[in-house]
Design an enzyme around this catalytic site. Structure first.
Site, PDB file in Angstrom:
ATOM      1  N   SER A   4     -48.727 -34.630  34.597  1.00 25.20           N
ATOM      2  CA  SER A   4     -48.438 -35.307  35.866  1.00 25.20           C
ATOM      3  C   SER A   4     -47.161 -34.825  36.527  1.00 25.20           C
ATOM      4  CB  SER A   4     -48.346 -36.821  35.629  1.00 25.20           C
ATOM      5  OG  SER A   4     -49.573 -37.320  35.138  1.00 25.20           O
ATOM      6  N   GLU A  23       0.781  -1.229   0.000  1.00 30.40           N
ATOM      7  CA  GLU A  23       0.000   0.000   0.000  1.00 30.40           C
ATOM      8  C   GLU A  23       0.817   1.284   0.000  1.00 30.40           C
ATOM      9  OE1 GLU A  23      -3.443   0.162  -0.072  1.00 30.40           O
ATOM     10  OE2 GLU A  23      -3.321  -1.993  -0.456  1.00 30.40           O
TER      11      GLU A  23
END
Length: 733
Positions: A403, A102
């Site tokens: 139950s 870069e």
């Protein structure tokens, strides 16, 4: 006398020199014009620039990270995936790779690179005229920092001028190292990864310190093509070449890194492989992985999402997603995998048998595992697959309990003082039972009636008729109040107090029901579920957070023991019930596993207790059970309630519990349930409740009695004809 005309070759040489000078004059005139034009714009650009001084204390948005109780990483939440890395921790070769790609003059230019600008103008002019040069830019790394932090990506002369001015100012204000740190932590590198730390995890699942030269060059190539992996792979060749030219690496090192590229290019030219196949080989050579975020284990997603929702409500989106919090959760990865595997195996077994080719009608389920003494959630799965449905059936689904409610009814009976674990209850037909305008006939699940049966036996085998008689005897509201006291039912949600509530028609969540059962083994205390042990900010400072009404304070952390267990609990109040009665219920539920309806939940060599639950037409099946230190709840059913296939039942949920507990307790010594003071133990016959010395057959058990309670005398035992000689508790029916 006229001078002789110069030879043709001399004329051509002079013309060539003239053209060169003309080209140079034109080129430098353009450059001068650009600089002059730039200078004019700078005069007003300087008056409208953002404040760059905040970058001196750069604190970028950082992901919040969730960790398991063993320190392993579970999940990350972020709008921008970023792992901040200080300059000292960045490998120098990775810095060199980005400089080569870069900004070759980064360490020397003042923020803008005049040499780079001239080179770019020259190359772009030649390229525009059709010459052999590539288009190139002249933005420095410092200019990219200025653009990424302060400016928009628009292409305009004004923006470029502001970018250059900001770059010059940044260079005067900060060191090169600081600017490089800003750049490498902010730059977008594809895959929602911002910064090199995040990109290293996304692409290679490793920290930057472990990257190879090839992988570093690849990351440096990404800014030009952040979402084009193939293009970045080929640009990596350019980066490696630049690193050689700049003296960062030797030609031999570059040749070694490029060996695979040269090999596949030769094969492509020879027609032996396609370009697509070559790209696949190059990708494999770089050792790409799916990355951390893509390989997140699905077993943890329901738990992580529950934590995310709670933290989002408490902290807000900005703080959760951008402040880099460290969240230590309660989850135990080993137990989580065991729980998820046990549930999925049972759901897969059912769905393969009944919905092999069906869509949208799959049986679902949930499982939650908590420490009954602290409330820490050690494992939780809210369905078969989080990606298919994120609805958390362990926390969010409200279903009829069936139950599974009975232990609370039986506890309420013991609390009256009129019952013992061996009191005989009538299991005989109730004809014309009327409740309001409703006339109905209660039935047992097997449609049989056994006559007088002991209190214990009725609960172990989950018989319906005895519990109806029990509720009629002690009263409906006291019976249901036990369930509300233990947090199973919410009083505000009960609109119609009727007998069906005692048979489990009320709705609750798996988490609430499991919390209620946990009180049977923890001494009778209702616990709060805890998903988080503690939260720290990005600087390691503890912060106070409230999750599901439970506040996680920094106080007491200095007393924590290795393994990051939570601080000692605050002194508890009075228990919800007499611990001796709770032990009697636990003893009965242990019997339900050993020889009752929960036999599928048995764990050889371990002491466990639990209760099955089934609703009408087998629309919901439950098993809630516990060992001394684990409370586990399992639910299975359809998201839209409907009957399950014939042959299904609560044994499926019990089997999930048993499979999980065998894995969870593997290799651990048996730990019986603690026995509170004030109980007396007597050997009795299980099906009659008489003292064992009078028993002629049947299973002999050891029963826990309160002082003053005794086994049934022989005269009250049921005779073979189903009648008894003596009084029997259980109503007037």
């Amino acid at each position: 006398m006229r001078a002789a005309m110069p030879p043709l070759n001399v004329i051509l040489d002079r013309l060539n020199i003239a053209f060169k000078w003309a080209f140079r004059i034109m080129f430098y005139a353009i450059v001068a014009g650009v600089f002059a034009f730039t200078f004019i714009i700078v005069r007003y650009a300087f008056t409208d620039l953002p404040d760059y001084k905040a970058l001196a204390t750069y604190t970028p948005p950082v992901a919040t990270r969730l960790f398991a109780s063993d320190g392993s990483l579970l999940q990350e939440y972020a709008e921008e995936r970023r792992v901040f890395i200080d300059f000292e921790d960045i490998p120098p070769m990775l810095v060199n790779a980005f400089i080569a790609a870069e900004d070759q003059n980064f360490w020397w230019h003042p923020g803008i690179d005049p040499i780079g600008i001239v080179r770019a103008l020259k190359n772009n002019t030649i390229r525009w005229l059709g010459g052999p040069a590539r288009f190139s830019g002249a933005s420095t790394i410092t200019q990219q920092v200025a653009k990424n932090f302060f400016l928009t990506p628009e292409r305009s002369i004004e923006r470029k001028v502001k970018e250059a001015v900001l770059a010059l100012r940044l260079e005067r204000a900060f060191s090169k190292q600081h600017i490089m740190t800003l750049y490498l932590n902010q730059i977008f590198l594809g895959g929602r990864a911002h910064g090199i730390g995040s990109a290293a995890l996304v692409y290679f699942d490793k920290p930057v310190q472990e990257l190879t030269l090839n992988q570093m060059a690849f990351l440096a190539a990404l800014p030009m093509a952040p979402n084009n992996r193939v293009r970045a792979i080929h640009r990596r060749n350019y980066v490696l070449g630049r690193m050689v030219a700049d003296g960062f690496i030797s030609q031999e090192a570059a040749d070694e890194a490029l060996s695979m590229d040269r090999e596949v290019r030769g094969l492509v030219r020879a027609g032996e492989i396609t370009q697509a196949e070559a790209n696949e080989r190059l990708t494999a050579h770089l050792n790409f992985t799916r990355g951390f975020w893509d390989r997140m284990e699905p077993e943890f997603q329901f738990f992580a999402e529950e934590v995310r929702r709670e933290l989002l409500a408490e902290l807000g989106r900005e703080r959760l997603y951008n402040h880099g919090l460290y969240v230590r959760t309660t989850i135990d990865p080993r137990l989580q995998r065991a729980a998820a595997n046990a549930l999925r195996a049972e759901l897969r077994r059912y769905n393969n048998a009944h919905h092999r080719n069906a869509e949208g009608t799959q049986l679902q389920g949930g499982i939650i595992v908590i420490n009954p003494h602290t409330g820490r959630v050690l494992a939780m799965t809210g369905g078969y697959c989080f990606r298919e449905s994120s609805f958390n059936r362990a926390m969010q689904a409200r279903r009829q309990v069936g139950s599974a409610l009975k232990p609370f009814i039986y506890l309420a009976a013991l609390e009256t003082g009129n019952f013992t674990p061996q009191t005989l209850l009538l299991d005989t037909p109730i004809v014309g039972f009327r409740e309001g305008d409703l006339l109905w006939k209660p039935e047992n699940f097997d449609r049989r009636f056994l006559g007088p049966v002991p209190f214990r036996f009725a609960l172990e085998t989950s018989r319906n008729v005895p519990v109806i008689r029990l509720v009629e005897d002690i009263g409906l509201r006291p019976s249901i109040e036990a369930a509300t006291r233990f947090g199973v039912y919410e009083t505000r949600r009960i609109r119609d107090w009727n007998m069906s509530l005692a048979l489990g028609s009320g709705e609750t969540t798996l988490a609430r029901l499991t919390k209620g059962f946990a009180a049977f083994v923890n001494g009778g205390h209702l616990i709060d579920l805890a998903f988080v042990d503690y939260v720290q900010d990005r600087f390691g400072r503890n912060i106070n957070v409230e999750v599901r009404g439970k506040r996680y304070e920094t106080r007491g952390m200095e007393d924590w023991v290795p393994g990051m267990l939570p601080p000692p609990p605050i002194e508890r109040g009075e228990p919800l019930a007499d611990p001796r009665l709770l032990y009697q219920i636990t003893s009965i539920l242990q019997g339900a596993v050993e020889h009752g309806t929960g036999r599928q939940a048995r764990v050889p060599g371990q002491t466990v207790a639990g209760k099955t639950g089934t609703t009408n037409e087998v629309r919901d099946v439950w098993f809630i059970g516990y060992s001394k230190d684990l409370a586990v709840g399992v639910w299975m059913g359809y998201d839209t309630p409907r009957p399950m296939a014939r042959g299904s039942g609560s044994f499926m949920a019990a089997r999930v519990f048993g499979n999980f507990m065998r894995e969870a307790l593997y290799g651990q010594p048996n730990r019986p349930f603690p026995i509170p003071d004030g109980l007396e133990f007597v050997r009795v016959e299980r099906t009659t409740g008489v003292a064992a010395v009078h028993a002629t057959d049947g299973r002999i058990i050891t029963e826990a009695f309160l002082p003053g309670q005794t086994p049934n005398p022989p005269a009250r035992a049921a005779r073979p004809d189903g009648h008894t000689d003596g009084a029997i508790m259980g109503g007037v029916f």
